[in-house]
Design a protein around this motif. Structure first.
Motif, short mmCIF file in Angstrom:
data_model
loop_
_atom_site.label_atom_id
_atom_site.label_comp_id
_atom_site.label_asym_id
_atom_site.label_seq_id
_atom_site.Cartn_x
_atom_site.Cartn_y
_atom_site.Cartn_z
N PRO A 88 0.83 -1.20 0.00
CA PRO A 88 0.00 0.00 0.00
C PRO A 88 0.87 1.26 0.00
CG PRO A 88 -0.70 -1.53 1.72
CD PRO A 88 0.60 -2.03 1.18
N LEU A 89 0.42 2.28 -0.70
CA LEU A 89 1.11 3.56 -0.69
C LEU A 89 0.92 4.18 0.70
CD1 LEU A 89 -0.17 4.84 -4.15
CD2 LEU A 89 2.13 3.99 -3.62
N PRO A 90 1.73 5.17 1.04
CA PRO A 90 1.51 5.86 2.32
C PRO A 90 0.10 6.47 2.36
CG PRO A 90 3.63 6.48 1.39
CD PRO A 90 2.90 5.69 0.33
N VAL A 91 -0.54 6.39 3.51
CA VAL A 91 -1.93 6.85 3.66
C VAL A 91 -2.09 8.30 3.19
CG1 VAL A 91 -3.78 7.33 5.32
CG2 VAL A 91 -2.46 5.22 5.50
N GLU A 92 -1.13 9.16 3.53
CA GLU A 92 -1.24 10.57 3.11
C GLU A 92 -1.29 10.69 1.60
OE1 GLU A 92 1.50 9.39 4.94
OE2 GLU A 92 0.48 9.77 6.84
N GLU A 93 -0.52 9.86 0.89
CA GLU A 93 -0.52 9.90 -0.57
C GLU A 93 -1.83 9.35 -1.13
OE1 GLU A 93 1.97 8.36 -4.47
OE2 GLU A 93 2.92 8.23 -2.50
N ILE A 94 -2.33 8.27 -0.54
CA ILE A 94 -3.61 7.70 -0.98
C ILE A 94 -4.71 8.76 -0.88
CG2 ILE A 94 -5.42 6.01 -0.43
CD1 ILE A 94 -3.15 4.18 0.65
N ILE A 95 -4.79 9.43 0.27
CA ILE A 95 -5.84 10.43 0.50
C ILE A 95 -5.64 11.63 -0.42
CG2 ILE A 95 -6.89 11.96 2.22
CD1 ILE A 95 -7.33 8.85 2.63
N ARG A 96 -4.41 12.08 -0.59
CA ARG A 96 -4.13 13.22 -1.49
C ARG A 96 -4.58 12.90 -2.90
NH1 ARG A 96 -0.45 13.89 -4.90
NH2 ARG A 96 0.97 12.31 -4.10
N ARG A 97 -4.22 11.71 -3.39
CA ARG A 97 -4.60 11.30 -4.75
C ARG A 97 -6.12 11.19 -4.88
NH1 ARG A 97 -0.46 6.83 -6.81
NH2 ARG A 97 -2.41 6.11 -7.69
N ALA A 98 -6.75 10.64 -3.86
CA ALA A 98 -8.20 10.47 -3.87
C ALA A 98 -8.91 11.83 -3.89
CB ALA A 98 -8.65 9.66 -2.66
N GLU A 99 -8.50 12.72 -3.02
CA GLU A 99 -9.16 14.04 -2.93
C GLU A 99 -8.99 14.84 -4.21
OE1 GLU A 99 -7.58 15.57 0.76
OE2 GLU A 99 -9.27 14.72 1.91
N TYR A 100 -7.88 14.66 -4.91
CA TYR A 100 -7.64 15.36 -6.17
C TYR A 100 -8.70 14.96 -7.21
CZ TYR A 100 -5.41 16.65 -10.56
OH TYR A 100 -5.16 17.16 -11.81
N LEU A 101 -9.18 13.73 -7.13
CA LEU A 101 -10.11 13.21 -8.15
C LEU A 101 -11.59 13.47 -7.87
CD1 LEU A 101 -8.33 9.80 -8.76
CD2 LEU A 101 -8.43 11.75 -10.33
N ILE A 102 -11.92 13.95 -6.68
CA ILE A 102 -13.32 14.16 -6.31
C ILE A 102 -14.01 15.07 -7.33
CG2 ILE A 102 -14.88 15.17 -4.58
CD1 ILE A 102 -12.83 14.23 -2.46
N ASP A 103 -15.19 14.65 -7.76
CA ASP A 103 -16.06 15.34 -8.73
C ASP A 103 -15.55 15.33 -10.17
OD1 ASP A 103 -18.10 15.95 -6.93
OD2 ASP A 103 -17.07 17.77 -6.26
N GLN A 104 -14.48 14.59 -10.43
CA GLN A 104 -14.00 14.48 -11.80
C GLN A 104 -14.69 13.32 -12.50
OE1 GLN A 104 -9.85 14.81 -12.68
NE2 GLN A 104 -9.44 16.00 -10.84
#
Length: 155
Positions: A79-95
């Motif tokens: 698994p990637l670091p949690v901070e990176e997972i969340i950052r990547r996820a939040e970047y994609l919201i509503d796309q």
């Protein structure tokens, strides 16, 4: 993200940010990634080949179905670091993102966020079943052709 109260939709354990959530729908499994504070990110189809990335409350996505935390690929992929997972996820919201049941579905989406690799055993099973049916249909067609030629030679 505002904190919400816990809910009980047959939830085994408390998810941690970055966890994969498998939701059991009547005919398939839907996948989401837990962000924290009761929220998940997931994709919902919006057209022929598209989906919208949505941040929703876990309880709203689960509805009357059941779910469990299922980080089943942790033994295969780190698994990637949690901070990176969340950052990547939040970047994609509503796309809007492309969506394909066999090669780019909701499980591919969340595993790409968690591991950096899009994987779906659900799609692999479907592809395997399609391959088996195709091979069986081909074998029956070949048998029919051989029988037909065998009859032609007898007359």
């Amino acid at each position: 993200m505002a904190a919400i109260e816990s809910f009980s939709a047959t939830h085994p354990g408390d998810p941690e940010p970055g966890d994969l959530i498998e939701i059991f729908r009547p005919a398939y499994q839907h996948w989401a990634l837990y962000l924290g504070d009761g929220y998940v990110i997931n994709v919902t189809p919006v057209g022929k080949a598209g989906a919208r990335v949505r941040m929703q409350l876990l309880k709203d996505v689960v509805g009357s179905d059941t779910y469990h935390i299922n980080n089943k690929y942790d033994g295969t992929y780190a698994p990637l670091p949690v901070e990176e997972i969340i950052r990547r996820a939040e970047y994609l919201i509503d796309q809007e993102v492309s969506y394909d049941l066999l090669s780019n579905n909701c499980e591919h989406f969340v595993t790409l966020l968690r591991y950096g690799e899009g994987v779906s055993s659900q799609a692999n099973r479907a592809i395997g079943a399609i391959g088996f049916v195709t091979a069986a249909a081909g074998a029956f067609s070949l048998l029919g052709l051989l029988r037909s030629r065998s009859r032609e030679r007898q007359y």
